[in-house]
Design a protein around this motif. Structure first.
Motif, PDB file in Angstrom:
ATOM      1  N   ARG A  40       0.813  -1.233   0.000  1.00  0.00           N
ATOM      2  CA  ARG A  40       0.000   0.000   0.000  1.00  0.00           C
ATOM      3  C   ARG A  40       0.844   1.279   0.000  1.00  0.00           C
ATOM      4  N   GLU A  41       1.816   1.364   0.873  1.00  0.00           N
ATOM      5  CA  GLU A  41       2.599   2.605   0.983  1.00  0.00           C
ATOM      6  C   GLU A  41       3.345   2.908  -0.312  1.00  0.00           C
ATOM      7  N   ALA A  42       4.028   1.907  -0.865  1.00  0.00           N
ATOM      8  CA  ALA A  42       4.776   2.111  -2.109  1.00  0.00           C
ATOM      9  C   ALA A  42       3.834   2.430  -3.267  1.00  0.00           C
ATOM     10  N   VAL A  43       2.685   1.773  -3.298  1.00  0.00           N
ATOM     11  CA  VAL A  43       1.705   2.009  -4.365  1.00  0.00           C
ATOM     12  C   VAL A  43       1.169   3.437  -4.295  1.00  0.00           C
ATOM     13  N   LEU A  44       0.845   3.912  -3.096  1.00  0.00           N
ATOM     14  CA  LEU A  44       0.318   5.272  -2.947  1.00  0.00           C
ATOM     15  C   LEU A  44       1.349   6.310  -3.367  1.00  0.00           C
ATOM     16  N   LYS A  45       2.601   6.098  -3.008  1.00  0.00           N
ATOM     17  CA  LYS A  45       3.648   7.040  -3.413  1.00  0.00           C
ATOM     18  C   LYS A  45       3.777   7.078  -4.928  1.00  0.00           C
ATOM     19  N   GLN A  46       3.667   5.907  -5.575  1.00  0.00           N
ATOM     20  CA  GLN A  46       3.740   5.870  -7.034  1.00  0.00           C
ATOM     21  C   GLN A  46       2.534   6.581  -7.652  1.00  0.00           C
ATOM     22  N   LEU A  47       1.365   6.378  -7.072  1.00  0.00           N
ATOM     23  CA  LEU A  47       0.158   7.053  -7.567  1.00  0.00           C
ATOM     24  C   LEU A  47       0.276   8.569  -7.416  1.00  0.00           C
ATOM     25  N   PHE A  48       0.809   9.025  -6.278  1.00  0.00           N
ATOM     26  CA  PHE A  48       0.956  10.462  -6.079  1.00  0.00           C
ATOM     27  C   PHE A  48       1.932  11.055  -7.090  1.00  0.00           C
ATOM     28  N   SER A  49       2.956  10.288  -7.453  1.00  0.00           N
ATOM     29  CA  SER A  49       3.886  10.747  -8.489  1.00  0.00           C
ATOM     30  C   SER A  49       3.168  10.909  -9.828  1.00  0.00           C
ATOM     31  N   ILE A  50       2.242   9.999 -10.106  1.00  0.00           N
ATOM     32  CA  ILE A  50       1.456  10.092 -11.345  1.00  0.00           C
ATOM     33  C   ILE A  50       0.569  11.334 -11.312  1.00  0.00           C
ATOM     34  N   PHE A  51      -0.134  11.539 -10.190  1.00  0.00           N
ATOM     35  CA  PHE A  51      -1.050  12.682 -10.098  1.00  0.00           C
ATOM     36  C   PHE A  51      -0.288  14.013 -10.160  1.00  0.00           C
ATOM     37  N   LEU A  52       0.922  14.008  -9.654  1.00  0.00           N
ATOM     38  CA  LEU A  52       1.752  15.211  -9.745  1.00  0.00           C
ATOM     39  C   LEU A  52       2.141  15.477 -11.191  1.00  0.00           C
ATOM     40  N   ALA A  53       2.520  14.410 -11.910  1.00  0.00           N
ATOM     41  CA  ALA A  53       2.936  14.551 -13.312  1.00  0.00           C
ATOM     42  C   ALA A  53       1.770  14.946 -14.212  1.00  0.00           C
ATOM     43  N   THR A  54       0.558  14.493 -13.873  1.00  0.00           N
ATOM     44  CA  THR A  54      -0.617  14.778 -14.705  1.00  0.00           C
ATOM     45  C   THR A  54      -1.413  15.983 -14.202  1.00  0.00           C
ATOM     46  N   HIS A  55      -0.907  16.648 -13.160  1.00  0.00           N
ATOM     47  CA  HIS A  55      -1.563  17.839 -12.591  1.00  0.00           C
ATOM     48  C   HIS A  55      -3.005  17.530 -12.171  1.00  0.00           C
ATOM     49  N   GLU A  56      -3.170  16.429 -11.447  1.00  0.00           N
ATOM     50  CA  GLU A  56      -4.492  16.019 -10.959  1.00  0.00           C
ATOM     51  C   GLU A  56      -4.462  15.795  -9.443  1.00  0.00           C
ATOM     52  N   PRO A  57      -4.208  16.862  -8.657  1.00  0.00           N
ATOM     53  CA  PRO A  57      -4.110  16.677  -7.207  1.00  0.00           C
ATOM     54  C   PRO A  57      -5.404  16.198  -6.570  1.00  0.00           C
ATOM     55  N   GLN A  58      -6.546  16.439  -7.230  1.00  0.00           N
ATOM     56  CA  GLN A  58      -7.820  16.007  -6.662  1.00  0.00           C
ATOM     57  C   GLN A  58      -7.909  14.488  -6.532  1.00  0.00           C
ATOM     58  N   LYS A  59      -7.184  13.763  -7.380  1.00  0.00           N
ATOM     59  CA  LYS A  59      -7.172  12.306  -7.279  1.00  0.00           C
ATOM     60  C   LYS A  59      -6.426  11.849  -6.025  1.00  0.00           C
ATOM     61  N   ALA A  60      -5.394  12.595  -5.654  1.00  0.00           N
ATOM     62  CA  ALA A  60      -4.677  12.271  -4.421  1.00  0.00           C
ATOM     63  C   ALA A  60      -5.570  12.506  -3.212  1.00  0.00           C
ATOM     64  N   VAL A  61      -6.375  13.569  -3.254  1.00  0.00           N
ATOM     65  CA  VAL A  61      -7.294  13.873  -2.153  1.00  0.00           C
ATOM     66  C   VAL A  61      -8.256  12.710  -1.936  1.00  0.00           C
ATOM     67  N   ALA A  62      -8.692  12.093  -3.026  1.00  0.00           N
ATOM     68  CA  ALA A  62      -9.643  10.980  -2.924  1.00  0.00           C
ATOM     69  C   ALA A  62      -9.042   9.750  -2.265  1.00  0.00           C
ATOM     70  N   LEU A  63      -7.726   9.675  -2.189  1.00  0.00           N
ATOM     71  CA  LEU A  63      -7.061   8.508  -1.595  1.00  0.00           C
ATOM     72  C   LEU A  63      -6.692   8.724  -0.128  1.00  0.00           C
ATOM     73  N   GLN A  64      -7.223   9.763   0.495  1.00  0.00           N
ATOM     74  CA  GLN A  64      -6.910  10.022   1.902  1.00  0.00           C
ATOM     75  C   GLN A  64      -7.242   8.837   2.811  1.00  0.00           C
ATOM     76  N   PRO A  65      -8.389   8.128   2.637  1.00  0.00           N
ATOM     77  CA  PRO A  65      -8.664   6.968   3.497  1.00  0.00           C
ATOM     78  C   PRO A  65      -7.572   5.895   3.414  1.00  0.00           C
ATOM     79  N   ALA A  66      -7.031   5.680   2.217  1.00  0.00           N
ATOM     80  CA  ALA A  66      -5.951   4.686   2.075  1.00  0.00           C
ATOM     81  C   ALA A  66      -4.684   5.157   2.782  1.00  0.00           C
ATOM     82  N   VAL A  67      -4.383   6.457   2.677  1.00  0.00           N
ATOM     83  CA  VAL A  67      -3.204   7.011   3.355  1.00  0.00           C
ATOM     84  C   VAL A  67      -3.339   6.844   4.868  1.00  0.00           C
TER      85      VAL A  67
END
Length: 377
Positions: A139-166
């Motif tokens: 989970r931790e490594a996957v979330l960090k990879q996902l956040f890197s994707i959202f940063l590259a695609t300028h979609e921070p709202q997708k990271a916000v949606a993953l707060q329960p997983a964090v």
């Protein structure tokens, strides 16, 4: 005669079992020979720099022998580190098609997603990663990879949606990442307000950015008490941020006594910015001589170019003759300081004159801080 045939039945059965066993052994030996032959052929292709043929040859073995998966994973990771993402993808895609235990299959899925990310195929990587947030081990490594994707695609709202997983992890760095992505989302959607920022500051005490944003917004909305509390909270946690935050604290409508009381303990911790501001305060409310009397012991305790620059300025204020002699020295000091970095990443050592919340070098959040030391602030 029938009795003789009856006695021969066990012999016939034993003979049939023996021949069948030999047949299986023969097939097994033949299979192993094929594996060895294909493996040797693949290795020969690798040694002769025919990597495409080598991969084709080695992938054929996966249909015969799945016990060598770890070897293939190592080979694919080697290709990814070399920048040969297409080869890494080819191997991981083949492995992903095998029927494997769930944990091993999800590990391969994660590796394939990292290949896609490295190759710039962010949508494919995201598609593979999202289901893996349920895997406790990944989970931790996957979330960090996902956040890197959202940063590259300028979609921070997708990271916000993953707060329960964090929140299911114990990762401090993930919480700092999420807090920064939350601020980016609020800035992008123009929803910055005191209530939202206060909630973020309380929910993510590990992160600095929400409190800095809160202080700036509070000053913009003429609420200096809120700004003061946010700034002091950051300084208590990381005093090196004084270089950035003390100028904001000056805007919080503090009287002279309170300002001096706030600066003194920071200066006692050898914070250069606090020493400089306290020197200015003494020069304004007492005299240049009193300020110099305070500054000289500090300069001896902690040699610093900026403190020396302040001493030159004080000497110029006290004597016109000294001002004429020291002006050229101050110009040299200014030229020296203008060439020096103001910020440094505590994680990788990256140096810059510009502030960054995300280090451009190591991609870590909130690690770029004002520099300390002989030319620090």
């Amino acid at each position: 005669m029938p009795e003789l045939l009856f006695l021969l039945l066990p012999v016939a059965a034993a003979y049939g079992w023996f021949m069948g066993r030999n047949s299986l052994k023969t097939k097994e030996l033949k299979g192993r020979a094929d594996v060895t032959r294909n493996l040797s052929s693949g290795l020969n292709f690798l040694l002769t720099d025919q990597e495409d043929k080598a991969i084709e040859q080695l992938l054929e073995l996966l249909d015969i022998e799945a016990a060598t998966i770890d070897t293939y994973l190592a080979l694919a990771n080697l290709f990814r580190r070399k920048g040969d993402w297409d080869k890494a993808i080819k191997i991981h895609e083949k492995l992903h098609q095998l029927k494997l235990p769930k944990n091993k299959a999800q590990q391969i899925q994660f590796e394939l997603a990292k290949d896609y990310f490295s190759a710039g195929l962010f949508d494919r990587a995201e598609y593979l990663l999202l289901p893996l947030t349920d895997n406790e081990l990944l989970r931790e490594a996957v979330l960090k990879q996902l956040f890197s994707i959202f940063l590259a695609t300028h979609e921070p709202q997708k990271a916000v949606a993953l707060q329960p997983a964090v929140e299911k992890t114990q990762s401090r760095s993930l919480r700092i990442m999420l807090a920064n992505m939350q601020i980016q989302h609020l800035e992008k959607s123009q929803q910055l307000d005191l209530n939202r920022l206060q909630q973020l500051a309380e929910h993510f005490p590990q992160a600095i950015r929400p409190r800095v944003a809160l202080a700036r917004q509070a000053l913009a909305e003429q609420q200096p008490a809120v700004a003061k509390a946010a700034i002091l909270s950051v300084l208590k946690q990381r005093v090196q941020w004084a270089a950035e935050l003390l100028p904001l604290l000056q805007q919080c409508q503090l009287d002279a006594t309170e300002w001096q009381q706030l600066l003194s303990p920071l200066a006692d911790k050898h914070n250069i910015s606090a020493c400089l501001l306290l020197t200015d305060h003494l020069a304004e409310h007492q005299s240049a001589a009193a300020a110099e009397q305070y500054l000289l012991p500090k300069l001896r305790q902690q040699p610093n170019i900026r403190l020396f620059q302040k001493l030159l300025q004080l000497r110029q204020q006290q004597s016109a003759l000294a001002a004429e002699a020291l002006i050229s020295v101050e110009e040299l000091v200014n030229a020296y300081l203008d060439s020096k970095a103001l910020y440094s990443c505590r994680n990788c050592g990256f140096k810059t004159r510009q502030p960054y919340w995300l280090c451009p070098s190591c991609q870590q959040w909130e690690t770029v801080e004002p520099i300390a030391g002989i030319d620090g602030r």
